[in-house]
Design a protein around this motif. Sequence first.
Motif, PDB file in Angstrom:
ATOM      1  N   LEU A  23      57.291  48.772  16.411  1.00 39.20           N
ATOM      2  CA  LEU A  23      58.470  48.450  15.601  1.00 39.20           C
ATOM      3  C   LEU A  23      59.279  47.326  16.241  1.00 39.20           C
ATOM      4  O   LEU A  23      59.723  46.396  15.551  1.00 39.20           O
ATOM      5  CB  LEU A  23      59.331  49.702  15.434  1.00 39.20           C
ATOM      6  CG  LEU A  23      60.538  49.575  14.496  1.00 39.20           C
ATOM      7  CD1 LEU A  23      60.096  49.152  13.107  1.00 39.20           C
ATOM      8  CD2 LEU A  23      61.294  50.901  14.424  1.00 39.20           C
ATOM      9  N   VAL A  24      59.449  47.387  17.553  1.00 35.46           N
ATOM     10  CA  VAL A  24      60.207  46.348  18.258  1.00 35.46           C
ATOM     11  C   VAL A  24      59.494  44.998  18.123  1.00 35.46           C
ATOM     12  O   VAL A  24      60.121  43.976  17.835  1.00 35.46           O
ATOM     13  CB  VAL A  24      60.384  46.716  19.748  1.00 35.46           C
ATOM     14  CG1 VAL A  24      60.937  45.527  20.531  1.00 35.46           C
ATOM     15  CG2 VAL A  24      61.310  47.913  19.892  1.00 35.46           C
ATOM     16  N   VAL A  25      58.169  45.009  18.319  1.00 31.95           N
ATOM     17  CA  VAL A  25      57.393  43.763  18.236  1.00 31.95           C
ATOM     18  C   VAL A  25      57.498  43.149  16.847  1.00 31.95           C
ATOM     19  O   VAL A  25      57.711  41.933  16.706  1.00 31.95           O
ATOM     20  CB  VAL A  25      55.911  44.018  18.596  1.00 31.95           C
ATOM     21  CG1 VAL A  25      55.055  42.804  18.241  1.00 31.95           C
ATOM     22  CG2 VAL A  25      55.774  44.348  20.074  1.00 31.95           C
ATOM     23  N   GLN A  26      57.377  43.951  15.806  1.00 29.03           N
ATOM     24  CA  GLN A  26      57.406  43.368  14.465  1.00 29.03           C
ATOM     25  C   GLN A  26      58.813  42.931  14.060  1.00 29.03           C
ATOM     26  O   GLN A  26      58.971  41.970  13.306  1.00 29.03           O
ATOM     27  CB  GLN A  26      56.784  44.294  13.429  1.00 29.03           C
ATOM     28  CG  GLN A  26      57.491  45.566  13.121  1.00 29.03           C
ATOM     29  CD  GLN A  26      56.688  46.420  12.116  1.00 29.03           C
ATOM     30  OE1 GLN A  26      55.473  46.557  12.188  1.00 29.03           O
ATOM     31  NE2 GLN A  26      57.392  46.987  11.157  1.00 29.03           N
ATOM     32  N   LEU A  27      59.844  43.581  14.613  1.00 31.18           N
ATOM     33  CA  LEU A  27      61.207  43.123  14.344  1.00 31.18           C
ATOM     34  C   LEU A  27      61.457  41.769  15.008  1.00 31.18           C
ATOM     35  O   LEU A  27      62.104  40.895  14.434  1.00 31.18           O
ATOM     36  CB  LEU A  27      62.218  44.153  14.853  1.00 31.18           C
ATOM     37  CG  LEU A  27      62.346  45.435  14.020  1.00 31.18           C
ATOM     38  CD1 LEU A  27      63.225  46.447  14.727  1.00 31.18           C
ATOM     39  CD2 LEU A  27      62.897  45.129  12.635  1.00 31.18           C
ATOM     40  N   LEU A  28      60.922  41.597  16.216  1.00 30.74           N
ATOM     41  CA  LEU A  28      61.068  40.322  16.918  1.00 30.74           C
ATOM     42  C   LEU A  28      60.239  39.231  16.255  1.00 30.74           C
ATOM     43  O   LEU A  28      60.587  38.052  16.317  1.00 30.74           O
ATOM     44  CB  LEU A  28      60.655  40.482  18.384  1.00 30.74           C
ATOM     45  CG  LEU A  28      61.569  41.364  19.251  1.00 30.74           C
ATOM     46  CD1 LEU A  28      60.978  41.540  20.643  1.00 30.74           C
ATOM     47  CD2 LEU A  28      62.974  40.762  19.346  1.00 30.74           C
ATOM     48  N   SER A  29      59.135  39.633  15.619  1.00 32.29           N
ATOM     49  CA  SER A  29      58.249  38.664  14.968  1.00 32.29           C
ATOM     50  C   SER A  29      58.833  38.135  13.664  1.00 32.29           C
ATOM     51  O   SER A  29      58.426  37.067  13.181  1.00 32.29           O
ATOM     52  CB  SER A  29      56.881  39.299  14.684  1.00 32.29           C
ATOM     53  OG  SER A  29      56.280  39.752  15.872  1.00 32.29           O
ATOM     54  N   GLY A  30      59.749  38.900  13.069  1.00 29.46           N
ATOM     55  CA  GLY A  30      60.317  38.482  11.797  1.00 29.46           C
ATOM     56  C   GLY A  30      59.444  38.881  10.625  1.00 29.46           C
ATOM     57  O   GLY A  30      58.346  39.411  10.808  1.00 29.46           O
ATOM     58  N   PRO A  31      59.877  38.628   9.397  1.00 27.32           N
ATOM     59  CA  PRO A  31      59.115  39.028   8.202  1.00 27.32           C
ATOM     60  C   PRO A  31      57.805  38.271   8.071  1.00 27.32           C
ATOM     61  O   PRO A  31      57.707  37.103   8.463  1.00 27.32           O
ATOM     62  CB  PRO A  31      60.072  38.693   7.046  1.00 27.32           C
ATOM     63  CG  PRO A  31      60.981  37.644   7.592  1.00 27.32           C
ATOM     64  CD  PRO A  31      61.134  37.944   9.053  1.00 27.32           C
TER      65      PRO A  31
END
Length: 326
Positions: A23-31
């Motif tokens: 979840l943290v990685v995909q939030l940092l990656s953006g949409p």
Amino acid sequence: MWSAFKSHLLPVIQLYLLGLKVLVVQLLSGPLRLPVMPRQDGKVAIVTGGGRGIGYEVVRHMARLGAHVIIGGRDEQEGLAVVRRICEQYKEAKVEFKKLDLASLQSIRQFSQSFKERDLPLNILVNNAGVMLVPEGRTEDGFEQHFGVNYLGHFLLTWLLLDPLKDSGKCGSVSRVVNVSSSAHCIGDIKLNDLNSCQCYSAHAAYCHSKLAQLLFSSQLHQEMQHGGFPVSSCAVDPGMVDTALYCHLWTPLHLAQRAIARLLFRTPAEGAATVLSAALSPVLEGDCGGGYWANGHRESTTTPTFDPQLQLSLWEISLQLLGLQ
């Protein structure tokens, strides 16, 4: 005491910590957004579990691009409603629903035979349907549910459809098998002498094991096709943490919290479908660029067992035996 902790509590802790990391990685990656894809006129695709969530978005986008899409699913009412919705949205869409229960080998064989009798091409197979954290139980044929539905059912479906996949591919436009997996494969463990998790059952562990099995299958299939010179590629895709109904079997307090958090932090089904669609449609993934494991919109490395050639081959051969394919 350690044995009980290792068998029951450790997989739970590992899976939720992994979920937090993802979840943290995909939030940092953006949409995630789907790049512009070419038209798919004349191509035929099968998408399992295409009646909701990620599968629905995959079907909708493929139909929008002109592909003839067949939804394979258990819920006929849901599937037919989806067909109507997509056809209302895209007047020229070619979408249909066919009954397919991945917990029944007979249903899989009937679905495959019915498709082959139509003499249609098959350019894309998206193995998307799945179950997660379901209570201990068995499929119609006696397999543990995660192993039977997520892995073995899709193994049989793919095997039975290999001929049309091979016949439909050509140089510069290979047929594609896309296996929708999960980062949970990282903490999976394949015990070849206990694939049905009979020795000590944990729904969390069984889910992770089935996702690792999917990756092993995907990699072995790709190698088999390459070595045989067939115009078919196979890859595995992790869509990330997506706001779908897949989490409905979480412990009730966690499920309630997850539903609230998901709306704010998880990917939408359309975002989750982006990597799946890229793997299925992108012209960049032709030839030597096909195969592999894809997450967050690009190819990623993964755990060592996934590339263990002996484990891949052993699981492949045992699966053929379990399904009576040898």
